[in-house]
Enzyme design. Sequence first.
Site, PDB file in Angstrom:
ATOM      1  N   SER A 517     -23.864 -67.612  22.686  1.00  0.00           N
ATOM      2  CA  SER A 517     -24.171 -67.152  21.402  1.00  0.00           C
ATOM      3  C   SER A 517     -23.116 -68.292  20.552  1.00  0.00           C
ATOM      4  O   SER A 517     -22.184 -68.550  21.160  1.00  0.00           O
ATOM      5  CB  SER A 517     -24.170 -66.002  20.644  1.00  0.00           C
ATOM      6  OG  SER A 517     -22.501 -65.609  21.092  1.00  0.00           O
ATOM      7  N   GLY A 518     -23.759 -68.681  19.299  1.00  0.00           N
ATOM      8  CA  GLY A 518     -23.004 -69.669  18.634  1.00  0.00           C
ATOM      9  C   GLY A 518     -23.230 -69.392  17.159  1.00  0.00           C
ATOM     10  O   GLY A 518     -24.116 -68.601  16.851  1.00  0.00           O
ATOM     11  N   GLY A 519     -22.866 -70.504  16.450  1.00  0.00           N
ATOM     12  CA  GLY A 519     -23.101 -70.405  14.972  1.00  0.00           C
ATOM     13  C   GLY A 519     -24.271 -70.641  14.405  1.00  0.00           C
ATOM     14  O   GLY A 519     -24.808 -70.081  13.278  1.00  0.00           O
ATOM     15  N   SER A 522     -28.438 -67.738  19.688  1.00  0.00           N
ATOM     16  CA  SER A 522     -28.291 -67.429  20.834  1.00  0.00           C
ATOM     17  C   SER A 522     -29.147 -68.203  21.689  1.00  0.00           C
ATOM     18  O   SER A 522     -29.957 -68.841  21.596  1.00  0.00           O
ATOM     19  CB  SER A 522     -28.591 -66.083  20.853  1.00  0.00           C
ATOM     20  OG  SER A 522     -27.807 -65.120  19.757  1.00  0.00           O
ATOM     21  N   LYS A 537     -32.209 -72.185  23.644  1.00  0.00           N
ATOM     22  CA  LYS A 537     -31.362 -71.929  22.581  1.00  0.00           C
ATOM     23  C   LYS A 537     -32.171 -71.546  21.246  1.00  0.00           C
ATOM     24  O   LYS A 537     -33.138 -72.294  21.013  1.00  0.00           O
ATOM     25  CB  LYS A 537     -30.579 -73.102  22.240  1.00  0.00           C
ATOM     26  CG  LYS A 537     -29.758 -72.962  20.817  1.00  0.00           C
ATOM     27  CD  LYS A 537     -29.037 -73.965  20.188  1.00  0.00           C
ATOM     28  CE  LYS A 537     -27.859 -74.399  21.027  1.00  0.00           C
ATOM     29  NZ  LYS A 537     -27.176 -75.489  20.582  1.00  0.00           N
ATOM     30  N   ASP A 632     -16.997 -81.056  18.021  1.00  0.00           N
ATOM     31  CA  ASP A 632     -16.471 -79.852  18.517  1.00  0.00           C
ATOM     32  C   ASP A 632     -16.457 -79.807  19.901  1.00  0.00           C
ATOM     33  O   ASP A 632     -16.984 -78.829  20.633  1.00  0.00           O
ATOM     34  CB  ASP A 632     -17.818 -78.827  18.072  1.00  0.00           C
ATOM     35  CG  ASP A 632     -17.405 -77.438  18.002  1.00  0.00           C
ATOM     36  OD1 ASP A 632     -16.081 -77.040  17.989  1.00  0.00           O
ATOM     37  OD2 ASP A 632     -18.232 -76.491  17.865  1.00  0.00           O
TER      38      ASP A 632
END
Length: 866
Positions: A517-519, A522, A537, A632
């Site tokens: 999961s991320g900003g 998921s 994603k 990132d």
Amino acid sequence: MGSLLFIPVIFFFLPLASSISYTEFIYPNFVASNIKFADNGGAFLFSRNKTYKAAIVNPLAKEGSFYFCVTHVPSNTIIWSANRNDPVSSTGNVNISSKGISITDRDGNLRWSTPQLQSAVYALRLTEIGNLVLLDRSNVSLWESFHYPTDTIVVGQSFPVGTVLLSSISSSDLSSSNYSFSVAASDAMLEWYGQIYWKLSMDPNAFINSNAVVEYMILNATGLYLLAHNSSVVVIEVVLPHSDFRIAKLESTGQFTVKSFSSAGWTQEFIGPVDSCQIPFFCGQVGLCNEDSATNSPSCSCPSSFHTVPPSLGGWGCKPIDHSIVLASPCNSSRGGEEIKSAAFSYLSLGYGIEYFAIDFSEPARYGENIPSCQALCSKECSCLGIFYGNTSGSCYMIKDRFGSIRQSSSFVNDLLGYVKVQVGSTPPRFNGEEKHNFPLAALILLPISGFLILLTLYFLWWRRRLFLKRIQIKLGNVSSRASVELDAFFIPGLPRRFSLEELAAATDNFKVQIGSGGFGSVFKGILPDKTVVAVKKITNLGIEGKKEFCTEIAVIGNIHHTNLVKLKGFCAQARERLLVYEYMNRGSLDRTLFGNGPALEWQERYDIAVGTARGLSYLHRGCEHKIIHCDVKPENILLHDSSQAKISDFGLSKLLAPEQSGLFTTMRGTRGYLAPEWLTNSAISEKTDVYSYGMVLLEVVSGRKNCTTRSHDHSLDGSDSSGCQSSSSTGLGLVYFPLFALEMHEQGKYLELADPRLEGRVTYEEVKKLVCIALCCVQEEPALRPSMDTVVSMLEGGIPLSQPRNESLNFLRFYGRRFTEASTIEEGNRNGSVIYSPTNALPSCMSGSNYFFSYMSSQQVSGPR
């Protein structure tokens, strides 16, 4: 001097013994023909160890097809030919004189010769690496066959920029065809009639190490290399298994191959392009190439409105079914000896969902056009033979001079429309059974009426379809959302496969197994119908800016292929759902392996991950058409596949910059602990911000733990608090800011103190020192002092000496270490309920500009999508 006195004796007797083959040298006044050396297979000169031979060969096995060639004896492979485009008969002669080499036919007419030389020839030498060299009396080279390659290069042969390989018609016909291979200032490429259809940098096995200007290409025992700066810099490399003999060849098929030879025979090691449908003329003119998934081999057919040209008519490809029209010819060409006059042209549609090789390497002739204006543009140019029109973007591509094969698109959303330019023939051919009849009067009356009724029916069907679509939009709540509808039909050339939401729901068992999961959402594990495992994603909370990021990711990742970058296999843009389909990385992200409780990564695995990540970032910064800054870089965005192969993910969500925009970056992105200082000082953001983040990741790879952690960690450092971090009064845990500890151990030369204790001595002092020094070079405060990722790759691989960081540019780590301890103490107090912590009330008045410590920000505030 003794040898010089003896040589003239050989000089006079050589012509008398012309049927005898010679070793390494032949001298002027020598004449050879196939008839004279038939017993030796046409060979009259061998290299010293008989690895190569110079011979008159007849690969086509018919009279009039004899060539003067250099052949690799063990494999019987021709590596060079002199008169490839002008063969002679068996009575043709190869003449060695003081003026050079010449080939004459039976009547003494000159068919081929070396250019005019600066001095008289003293000897012809065949070297042990296959080079045919003309020497003067001072042993100076006057001419070399290596400088005039045909379709093959061998180990030890330099292939400079500007040199060209031309493929042969076939293995038996050495005449040059229309496929060429050349090396340019930044890449090597394949072309067909001057149109690029493949580049070496596109291949996943080609590693881009530098953006230096290429000087030449070489082939050696370890691989294929494009070199710069007098061999001191590797620009692109293709690493291959060790082999003493290999060749690189432009095959008659139009593919560039590298093959090695051993006692077991030939082994193909490299081929480009792999997909035969990318070869421009694989299926002939306007032929349709299709990949057969069952046989994994391509097949040829014709588009609708076309049929195959029979070989008996001398054609290859497809022509219109309607015999009254013919394909337009390029400028100054003729049909049947009669010049085609400029007339009104028409265009036959090839339909949707097709691709053409040249479009990937060319810009549209015009943007924002409609189909009629694009066709009109083509009609004005006699060189234009057809168009491809981007229905969404309005891009108009013109196909000039030659029209090759087309292929079925691998993308379900390819909205390219292809049209072939045609003319009405002056005398349409008639076939058996065809007769001329008078046109019935009834037809003259009925046809217009029938046409009107057909148009009325079509309009009614169109109106019904529009009404149906509007009802669907109302159900989806998208009636007023024009942007959403447009996004569902979004098209970019080279877009990957488009999946339906139903397909991805079925593949993921209705999004059951979440693997990350991320900003922006998921990630779920999925299995496609062909058993391919993928990572899906599912993007949520997609605002207007998110839509832009989504489209950017498709555009960027869909056109980037590198072995150290995660491949985007497809996407879904249905209703309001936005999903991305990636290749599945079976070992997950680096942070799970590096910081988890499983077996520790061995040093070689860590080193391979460091090199792979560096190569991926180097490609993003220098190898792509546009500079891409990831923004990132962290262990969570480095995924692992078999054998610890590292692949960088989520780079498509970063900014895509043109060179002149590299200093413009307005949105803060990244993750706490990996942000470069310039994010917080309004300084220009460049690829050096990724270098900083990579340095921080490299320190974690060395230590096997997070840079900001406590000493109570399962595999923490032992010893006293030399980092300057204080213990939290509430917990008593020793806090360590590892980059500062690494700097102090670097200053003291105690590099083994920094290695992951779980390695238990399975790493050397020099190995740790190398990675720590590179990491500290990367995290220097001043961006200009940080190395480029190209340089990092070269240092890791030993191509250039290891640099040493400047301690004065690392002093900021001491300040960060102290503030890390203070911030961690405040956060611990918040967890105990003593104070509500925020970046505002925790920020001392002295911390502004470059002193603002990024660890005060939460990762949700500054982290981009993961």
